[in-house]
Design a protein around this motif. Structure first.
Motif, PDB file in Angstrom:
ATOM      1  N   TRP A 193     -28.650 127.689  24.141  1.00 16.90           N
ATOM      2  CA  TRP A 193     -27.704 127.342  22.759  1.00 16.90           C
ATOM      3  C   TRP A 193     -28.465 128.262  21.798  1.00 16.90           C
ATOM      4  CZ3 TRP A 193     -24.616 122.737  22.594  1.00 16.90           C
ATOM      5  CH2 TRP A 193     -23.482 123.007  21.418  1.00 16.90           C
ATOM      6  N   LEU A 194     -27.735 129.279  21.282  1.00 19.39           N
ATOM      7  CA  LEU A 194     -28.220 130.081  20.159  1.00 19.39           C
ATOM      8  C   LEU A 194     -27.269 130.185  19.018  1.00 19.39           C
ATOM      9  CD1 LEU A 194     -30.208 132.283  19.875  1.00 19.39           C
ATOM     10  CD2 LEU A 194     -28.419 134.012  20.887  1.00 19.39           C
ATOM     11  N   VAL A 195     -27.897 129.900  17.739  1.00 19.35           N
ATOM     12  CA  VAL A 195     -27.074 130.026  16.533  1.00 19.35           C
ATOM     13  C   VAL A 195     -27.592 131.247  15.665  1.00 19.35           C
ATOM     14  CG1 VAL A 195     -26.656 128.864  14.352  1.00 19.35           C
ATOM     15  CG2 VAL A 195     -26.737 127.367  16.593  1.00 19.35           C
ATOM     16  N   LEU A 196     -26.972 131.886  15.194  1.00 18.69           N
ATOM     17  CA  LEU A 196     -27.616 133.015  14.523  1.00 18.69           C
ATOM     18  C   LEU A 196     -26.540 133.130  13.294  1.00 18.69           C
ATOM     19  CD1 LEU A 196     -27.525 135.621  17.351  1.00 18.69           C
ATOM     20  CD2 LEU A 196     -29.341 134.607  16.481  1.00 18.69           C
ATOM     21  N   ASP A 197     -27.331 133.819  12.050  1.00 18.22           N
ATOM     22  CA  ASP A 197     -26.599 134.369  10.821  1.00 18.22           C
ATOM     23  C   ASP A 197     -25.824 135.411  11.207  1.00 18.22           C
ATOM     24  OD1 ASP A 197     -27.382 132.429   9.163  1.00 18.22           O
ATOM     25  OD2 ASP A 197     -28.909 133.197   8.216  1.00 18.22           O
ATOM     26  N   GLU A 198     -24.809 135.601  10.460  1.00 19.35           N
ATOM     27  CA  GLU A 198     -23.941 137.000  10.744  1.00 19.35           C
ATOM     28  C   GLU A 198     -24.762 138.080  10.570  1.00 19.35           C
ATOM     29  OE1 GLU A 198     -20.016 139.006   9.194  1.00 19.35           O
ATOM     30  OE2 GLU A 198     -19.954 136.961   8.758  1.00 19.35           O
ATOM     31  N   ALA A 199     -25.554 137.991   9.524  1.00 20.54           N
ATOM     32  CA  ALA A 199     -26.678 139.021   9.305  1.00 20.54           C
ATOM     33  C   ALA A 199     -27.388 139.493  10.220  1.00 20.54           C
ATOM     34  CB  ALA A 199     -27.446 138.552   7.997  1.00 20.54           C
ATOM     35  N   VAL A 200     -27.773 138.764  11.308  1.00 20.10           N
ATOM     36  CA  VAL A 200     -28.405 139.309  12.534  1.00 20.10           C
ATOM     37  C   VAL A 200     -27.647 140.363  13.243  1.00 20.10           C
ATOM     38  CG1 VAL A 200     -29.204 138.623  14.661  1.00 20.10           C
ATOM     39  CG2 VAL A 200     -29.570 137.018  12.785  1.00 20.10           C
ATOM     40  N   LEU A 201     -26.215 140.073  13.150  1.00 18.49           N
ATOM     41  CA  LEU A 201     -25.476 141.387  13.772  1.00 18.49           C
ATOM     42  C   LEU A 201     -25.408 142.414  12.920  1.00 18.49           C
ATOM     43  CD1 LEU A 201     -22.419 138.635  15.053  1.00 18.49           C
ATOM     44  CD2 LEU A 201     -24.693 139.107  16.169  1.00 18.49           C
ATOM     45  N   ARG A 202     -25.295 142.336  11.786  1.00 20.20           N
ATOM     46  CA  ARG A 202     -25.276 143.563  10.953  1.00 20.20           C
ATOM     47  C   ARG A 202     -26.717 144.015  10.575  1.00 20.20           C
ATOM     48  NH1 ARG A 202     -20.296 143.801   8.722  1.00 20.20           N
ATOM     49  NH2 ARG A 202     -18.800 141.874   9.088  1.00 20.20           N
ATOM     50  N   ASN A 203     -27.661 143.504  10.684  1.00 21.95           N
ATOM     51  CA  ASN A 203     -29.121 144.070  10.439  1.00 21.95           C
ATOM     52  C   ASN A 203     -29.367 145.116  11.635  1.00 21.95           C
ATOM     53  OD1 ASN A 203     -31.580 144.526   9.701  1.00 21.95           O
ATOM     54  ND2 ASN A 203     -32.420 142.991  10.632  1.00 21.95           N
ATOM     55  N   MET A 204     -29.053 146.432  11.370  1.00 18.05           N
ATOM     56  CA  MET A 204     -29.260 147.406  12.261  1.00 18.05           C
ATOM     57  C   MET A 204     -30.731 147.720  12.472  1.00 18.05           C
ATOM     58  SD  MET A 204     -28.153 151.494  12.456  1.00 18.05           S
ATOM     59  CE  MET A 204     -26.521 151.148  12.118  1.00 18.05           C
ATOM     60  N   VAL A 205     -31.048 147.453  13.852  1.00 16.85           N
ATOM     61  CA  VAL A 205     -32.381 147.601  14.407  1.00 16.85           C
ATOM     62  C   VAL A 205     -32.316 148.979  15.353  1.00 16.85           C
ATOM     63  CG1 VAL A 205     -34.098 146.814  16.179  1.00 16.85           C
ATOM     64  CG2 VAL A 205     -33.032 145.130  14.308  1.00 16.85           C
ATOM     65  N   GLY A 206     -33.054 149.948  15.025  1.00 17.52           N
ATOM     66  CA  GLY A 206     -32.982 151.170  15.903  1.00 17.52           C
ATOM     67  C   GLY A 206     -31.885 151.908  15.384  1.00 17.52           C
ATOM     68  N   ASP A 207     -30.827 152.073  16.170  1.00 17.27           N
ATOM     69  CA  ASP A 207     -29.544 152.788  15.863  1.00 17.27           C
ATOM     70  C   ASP A 207     -28.351 152.288  16.457  1.00 17.27           C
ATOM     71  OD1 ASP A 207     -29.630 153.559  18.520  1.00 17.27           O
ATOM     72  OD2 ASP A 207     -30.544 155.342  18.408  1.00 17.27           O
ATOM     73  N   ALA A 224     -26.403 152.866  18.825  1.00 18.71           N
ATOM     74  CA  ALA A 224     -26.503 152.891  20.318  1.00 18.71           C
ATOM     75  C   ALA A 224     -27.235 151.782  20.716  1.00 18.71           C
ATOM     76  CB  ALA A 224     -26.948 154.195  21.186  1.00 18.71           C
ATOM     77  N   ILE A 225     -28.377 151.515  20.003  1.00 21.09           N
ATOM     78  CA  ILE A 225     -29.252 150.286  20.335  1.00 21.09           C
ATOM     79  C   ILE A 225     -28.423 148.815  20.134  1.00 21.09           C
ATOM     80  CG2 ILE A 225     -31.287 148.799  19.651  1.00 21.09           C
ATOM     81  CD1 ILE A 225     -32.847 151.408  19.551  1.00 21.09           C
ATOM     82  N   MET A 226     -27.772 148.809  18.994  1.00 20.00           N
ATOM     83  CA  MET A 226     -27.166 147.783  18.262  1.00 20.00           C
ATOM     84  C   MET A 226     -25.921 147.430  19.221  1.00 20.00           C
ATOM     85  SD  MET A 226     -28.852 146.403  15.939  1.00 20.00           S
ATOM     86  CE  MET A 226     -27.541 145.053  15.499  1.00 20.00           C
ATOM     87  N   ARG A 227     -25.155 148.572  19.691  1.00 20.51           N
ATOM     88  CA  ARG A 227     -23.873 148.106  20.475  1.00 20.51           C
ATOM     89  C   ARG A 227     -24.479 147.460  21.928  1.00 20.51           C
ATOM     90  NH1 ARG A 227     -22.310 152.957  19.898  1.00 20.51           N
ATOM     91  NH2 ARG A 227     -23.144 154.049  21.716  1.00 20.51           N
ATOM     92  N   GLN A 268     -15.632 136.655  19.372  1.00 20.22           N
ATOM     93  CA  GLN A 268     -14.521 137.344  18.882  1.00 20.22           C
ATOM     94  C   GLN A 268     -15.497 138.322  17.663  1.00 20.22           C
ATOM     95  OE1 GLN A 268     -11.122 135.254  17.970  1.00 20.22           O
ATOM     96  NE2 GLN A 268     -10.700 134.815  20.215  1.00 20.22           N
ATOM     97  N   LEU A 269     -16.151 137.559  16.905  1.00 22.69           N
ATOM     98  CA  LEU A 269     -16.826 137.886  15.642  1.00 22.69           C
ATOM     99  C   LEU A 269     -17.951 139.034  16.301  1.00 22.69           C
ATOM    100  CD1 LEU A 269     -17.388 138.127  12.808  1.00 22.69           C
ATOM    101  CD2 LEU A 269     -19.009 136.159  12.999  1.00 22.69           C
ATOM    102  N   ILE A 270     -18.659 138.583  17.313  1.00 23.00           N
ATOM    103  CA  ILE A 270     -19.704 139.656  17.954  1.00 23.00           C
ATOM    104  C   ILE A 270     -19.029 140.790  18.158  1.00 23.00           C
ATOM    105  CG2 ILE A 270     -21.216 139.889  19.802  1.00 23.00           C
ATOM    106  CD1 ILE A 270     -21.613 137.037  19.737  1.00 23.00           C
ATOM    107  N   LYS A 303     -17.534 146.799  17.307  1.00 19.73           N
ATOM    108  CA  LYS A 303     -16.637 147.930  17.212  1.00 19.73           C
ATOM    109  C   LYS A 303     -16.620 148.457  15.639  1.00 19.73           C
ATOM    110  CE  LYS A 303     -13.606 146.199  21.031  1.00 19.73           C
ATOM    111  NZ  LYS A 303     -12.332 145.400  21.327  1.00 19.73           N
ATOM    112  N   ASP A 304     -16.763 147.676  14.853  1.00 26.20           N
ATOM    113  CA  ASP A 304     -16.503 148.158  13.459  1.00 26.20           C
ATOM    114  C   ASP A 304     -17.853 149.026  13.282  1.00 26.20           C
ATOM    115  OD1 ASP A 304     -14.155 146.979  13.443  1.00 26.20           O
ATOM    116  OD2 ASP A 304     -14.649 145.015  12.248  1.00 26.20           O
ATOM    117  N   LEU A 305     -19.039 148.316  13.429  1.00 24.52           N
ATOM    118  CA  LEU A 305     -20.409 149.055  12.981  1.00 24.52           C
ATOM    119  C   LEU A 305     -21.011 150.020  13.738  1.00 24.52           C
ATOM    120  CD1 LEU A 305     -21.950 145.942  10.892  1.00 24.52           C
ATOM    121  CD2 LEU A 305     -20.294 147.661  10.126  1.00 24.52           C
ATOM    122  N   TYR A 306     -20.841 149.884  15.017  1.00 22.89           N
ATOM    123  CA  TYR A 306     -21.512 150.542  16.116  1.00 22.89           C
ATOM    124  C   TYR A 306     -20.968 151.345  17.063  1.00 22.89           C
ATOM    125  CZ  TYR A 306     -24.700 146.883  13.907  1.00 22.89           C
ATOM    126  OH  TYR A 306     -25.144 146.385  12.997  1.00 22.89           O
TER     127      TYR A 306
END
Length: 243
Positions: free
Chosen positions: A128-142, A144-147, A232-234, A239-242
């Motif tokens: 069970w994983l709960v994350l802030d949306e910021a985790v998805l938007r915080n680019m780590v690497g580049d 391609a890595i985030m995608r 759906q948000l993930i 798609k929008d950012l990476y």
């Protein structure tokens, strides 16, 4: 058998074989299983020794947690900034760990990947994983890595026994917990809590601490989007950012 020959059997290079042989690198389970297959009369010795080799490779303060994580039947985790190590891709993990400028980067990556076996074993841990949306938007690497990483997160979210929830960014701070933490549950014995920190994390087993962690996690789950909407948000952010 030469190092080159063993490397060919283990699908790795001469250099890695040499470093494992001299104790400079941590072996993967696949490497241990290859040794059992190619060395006469091994009789599974290398695979039996592998958990010990992995255990002593972790920092002493983290070894107890890894042992508990392996025995757990359910893991509940929260992180406000990064994907937890348990669900990181190899490239994401390498980018995160490289930032600390360690001298043993590849060992740290190997150890992080080996921990993830609990998600794919015969009876996988329930996640069970709960994350802030910021985790998805915080680019780590580049990108391609985030995608790749968000794709991996989406795959885990689709596993029926798992739950992944995202706390949407409403434009103002409202998350009641600042520190990453996780709760381990077992078939036998009480739950324990692990809190990430600097320079080291720590395990809490006192009933009051465990109860407080459960209360905080219940609140985080209530604030987060439902699992289907989180998936759906993930996908949307990927798609929008990476793309």
């Amino acid at each position: 058998m030469s190092r080159k020959e063993l490397g060919k059997e283990a699908h790795c290079g001469y250099s890695l074989v040499a470093k494992i042989e001299t104790g400079e690198r941590v072996p993967s389970l696949e490497f241990a299983e290859t040794c059992d297959r190619v060395f006469p009369h091994a009789n599974g010795r290398f695979a039996r020794l592998w958990p010990l080799a992995i255990r002593i490779a972790f920092p002493p303060w983290f070894r107890r947690y890894v042992e508990l994580e392996w025995k757990a039947v359910a893991v509940s985790m929260f992180h406000p900034v990064l994907l937890p190590g348990l669900v990181q891709t190899e490239n994401y993990a390498r980018a995160v760990l490289r930032a600390g400028r360690p001298t043993n980067l590849e060992d740290l990556v190997t150890l992080r990947m080996e921990r993830q076996r609990i998600l794919a074993r015969e009876k996988p841990v329930r996640l069970w994983l709960v994350l802030d949306e910021a985790v998805l938007r915080n680019m780590v690497g580049d990108r391609a890595i985030m995608r790749e990483q968000l794709g991996r997160l989406g795959e885990l979210a689709e596993v029926p026994s798992n739950r992944v929830q995202i706390i949407k960014d409403g434009g103002q701070h409202r998350t009641p917990v600042q520190s990453p933490f996780g709760i381990l549950s077992f078939n036998e014995g009480a739950d324990v809590v692990h809190v990430d920190g600097f320079p080291k994390g720590y395990v809490l087993a006192e009933p009051d601490d465990v109860t407080a962690a459960h209360d905080a996690y219940d609140l985080l789950k209530a604030m987060a989007q439902p699992p289907d909407e989180s998936v759906q948000l993930i996908d949307s952010i990927s798609k929008d950012l990476y793309s």
